[in-house]
Write a protein that holds these residues in place. Structure first.
Motif, PDB file in Angstrom:
ATOM      1  N   ARG A 112      11.890 -32.906 -54.221  1.00 62.18           N
ATOM      2  CA  ARG A 112      11.994 -31.797 -55.178  1.00 62.18           C
ATOM      3  C   ARG A 112      11.319 -30.543 -54.652  1.00 62.18           C
ATOM      4  NH1 ARG A 112      11.072 -36.221 -58.430  1.00 62.18           N
ATOM      5  NH2 ARG A 112       8.849 -35.744 -58.686  1.00 62.18           N
ATOM      6  N   ALA A 113      10.151 -30.710 -54.048  1.00 61.74           N
ATOM      7  CA  ALA A 113       9.433 -29.552 -53.495  1.00 61.74           C
ATOM      8  C   ALA A 113      10.230 -28.934 -52.345  1.00 61.74           C
ATOM      9  CB  ALA A 113       8.045 -29.964 -53.019  1.00 61.74           C
ATOM     10  N   GLU A 114      10.764 -29.788 -51.470  1.00 65.05           N
ATOM     11  CA  GLU A 114      11.549 -29.271 -50.340  1.00 65.05           C
ATOM     12  C   GLU A 114      12.772 -28.508 -50.841  1.00 65.05           C
ATOM     13  OE1 GLU A 114      14.174 -31.545 -47.216  1.00 65.05           O
ATOM     14  OE2 GLU A 114      12.081 -31.551 -46.525  1.00 65.05           O
ATOM     15  N   LYS A 115      13.468 -29.057 -51.814  1.00 70.24           N
ATOM     16  CA  LYS A 115      14.653 -28.397 -52.366  1.00 70.24           C
ATOM     17  C   LYS A 115      14.297 -27.054 -53.008  1.00 70.24           C
ATOM     18  CE  LYS A 115      18.641 -29.190 -55.312  1.00 70.24           C
ATOM     19  NZ  LYS A 115      19.358 -30.166 -56.142  1.00 70.24           N
ATOM     20  N   ARG A 116      13.214 -27.030 -53.772  1.00 68.97           N
ATOM     21  CA  ARG A 116      12.774 -25.791 -54.426  1.00 68.97           C
ATOM     22  C   ARG A 116      12.448 -24.709 -53.389  1.00 68.97           C
ATOM     23  NH1 ARG A 116       9.104 -27.964 -57.267  1.00 68.97           N
ATOM     24  NH2 ARG A 116       7.359 -27.592 -55.869  1.00 68.97           N
ATOM     25  N   TRP A 117      11.688 -25.077 -52.349  1.00 66.66           N
ATOM     26  CA  TRP A 117      11.308 -24.097 -51.322  1.00 66.66           C
ATOM     27  C   TRP A 117      12.496 -23.661 -50.472  1.00 66.66           C
ATOM     28  CZ3 TRP A 117       7.553 -20.876 -51.337  1.00 66.66           C
ATOM     29  CH2 TRP A 117       6.406 -21.175 -52.064  1.00 66.66           C
ATOM     30  N   LEU A 144      17.490 -21.475 -47.386  1.00 65.64           N
ATOM     31  CA  LEU A 144      17.787 -22.402 -46.291  1.00 65.64           C
ATOM     32  C   LEU A 144      18.822 -23.441 -46.721  1.00 65.64           C
ATOM     33  CD1 LEU A 144      14.157 -22.998 -45.013  1.00 65.64           C
ATOM     34  CD2 LEU A 144      15.925 -21.565 -43.970  1.00 65.64           C
ATOM     35  N   PRO A 145      19.625 -23.909 -45.778  1.00 64.28           N
ATOM     36  CA  PRO A 145      20.630 -24.935 -46.087  1.00 64.28           C
ATOM     37  C   PRO A 145      19.993 -26.314 -46.280  1.00 64.28           C
ATOM     38  CG  PRO A 145      20.713 -24.381 -43.760  1.00 64.28           C
ATOM     39  CD  PRO A 145      19.710 -23.459 -44.399  1.00 64.28           C
ATOM     40  N   THR A 146      20.814 -27.313 -46.401  1.00 61.70           N
ATOM     41  CA  THR A 146      20.398 -28.690 -46.668  1.00 61.70           C
ATOM     42  C   THR A 146      19.217 -29.122 -45.805  1.00 61.70           C
ATOM     43  OG1 THR A 146      22.662 -29.219 -47.226  1.00 61.70           O
ATOM     44  CG2 THR A 146      21.217 -31.070 -46.814  1.00 61.70           C
ATOM     45  N   GLY A 147      18.245 -29.762 -46.443  1.00 62.34           N
ATOM     46  CA  GLY A 147      17.050 -30.201 -45.742  1.00 62.34           C
ATOM     47  C   GLY A 147      17.135 -31.618 -45.235  1.00 62.34           C
ATOM     48  N   LEU A 148      16.084 -32.036 -44.583  1.00 64.14           N
ATOM     49  CA  LEU A 148      16.045 -33.349 -43.940  1.00 64.14           C
ATOM     50  C   LEU A 148      16.197 -34.502 -44.920  1.00 64.14           C
ATOM     51  CD1 LEU A 148      13.133 -32.819 -41.385  1.00 64.14           C
ATOM     52  CD2 LEU A 148      15.578 -32.550 -41.032  1.00 64.14           C
ATOM     53  N   ILE A 149      15.530 -34.433 -46.044  1.00 62.72           N
ATOM     54  CA  ILE A 149      15.571 -35.529 -47.005  1.00 62.72           C
ATOM     55  C   ILE A 149      16.983 -35.686 -47.549  1.00 62.72           C
ATOM     56  CG2 ILE A 149      14.689 -36.409 -49.193  1.00 62.72           C
ATOM     57  CD1 ILE A 149      12.059 -34.861 -48.552  1.00 62.72           C
ATOM     58  N   GLU A 150      17.620 -34.583 -47.903  1.00 59.32           N
ATOM     59  CA  GLU A 150      18.980 -34.645 -48.449  1.00 59.32           C
ATOM     60  C   GLU A 150      19.986 -35.167 -47.426  1.00 59.32           C
ATOM     61  OE1 GLU A 150      19.192 -30.571 -49.770  1.00 59.32           O
ATOM     62  OE2 GLU A 150      19.282 -31.268 -51.845  1.00 59.32           O
ATOM     63  N   ARG A 151      19.743 -34.942 -46.169  1.00 56.71           N
ATOM     64  CA  ARG A 151      20.674 -35.376 -45.136  1.00 56.71           C
ATOM     65  C   ARG A 151      20.775 -36.888 -45.033  1.00 56.71           C
ATOM     66  NH1 ARG A 151      18.694 -31.468 -40.230  1.00 56.71           N
ATOM     67  NH2 ARG A 151      19.033 -29.509 -41.327  1.00 56.71           N
ATOM     68  N   VAL A 152      19.698 -37.578 -45.361  1.00 56.74           N
ATOM     69  CA  VAL A 152      19.695 -39.033 -45.215  1.00 56.74           C
ATOM     70  C   VAL A 152      19.947 -39.758 -46.532  1.00 56.74           C
ATOM     71  CG1 VAL A 152      18.227 -39.016 -43.179  1.00 56.74           C
ATOM     72  CG2 VAL A 152      17.186 -39.196 -45.440  1.00 56.74           C
ATOM     73  N   ARG A 153      19.953 -39.054 -47.616  1.00 55.55           N
ATOM     74  CA  ARG A 153      20.212 -39.686 -48.916  1.00 55.55           C
ATOM     75  C   ARG A 153      21.707 -39.713 -49.176  1.00 55.55           C
ATOM     76  NH1 ARG A 153      15.492 -37.946 -53.060  1.00 55.55           N
ATOM     77  NH2 ARG A 153      13.907 -39.192 -52.062  1.00 55.55           N
TER      78      ARG A 153
END
Length: 87
Positions: A66-71, A77-86
């Motif tokens: 949630r913090a990564e997505k908010r920031w 910024l585009p899709t982050g690391l956590i979202e890429r693997v979920r």
């Protein structure tokens, strides 16, 4: 990207630790996900900083995600690391 929590250095100011980023790997990931290398480096820096702040996406019930997505949203910024693997 690797993050290394560390002791405070002898200089004034906060020191959370260090972040190491492989530029060739960041460039390859940027190409694979369709954005520029600078954005990928920023994504990796954000992810590493959140780890240095004590977050752990493997065990925190989604707090880091949630913090990564908010920031990422605030920084454009585009899709982050956590979202890429979920899924």
């Amino acid at each position: 990207m690797l993050s290394f929590p560390g002791p405070r250095p002898p200089t004034p100011g906060p020191h959370l630790g260090d972040i190491a980023i492989s530029f060739p790997r960041a460039r390859a990931q940027a190409r694979a996900f369709g954005h520029d290398t600078g954005q990928e480096v920023q994504i990796l820096m954000l992810h590493g900083l959140l780890h240095l702040l004590g977050m752990d996406h493997a065990t925190d019930g989604g707090r880091m995600a949630r913090a990564e997505k908010r920031w990422r949203g605030r920084l454009g910024l585009p899709t982050g690391l956590i979202e890429r693997v979920r899924p």
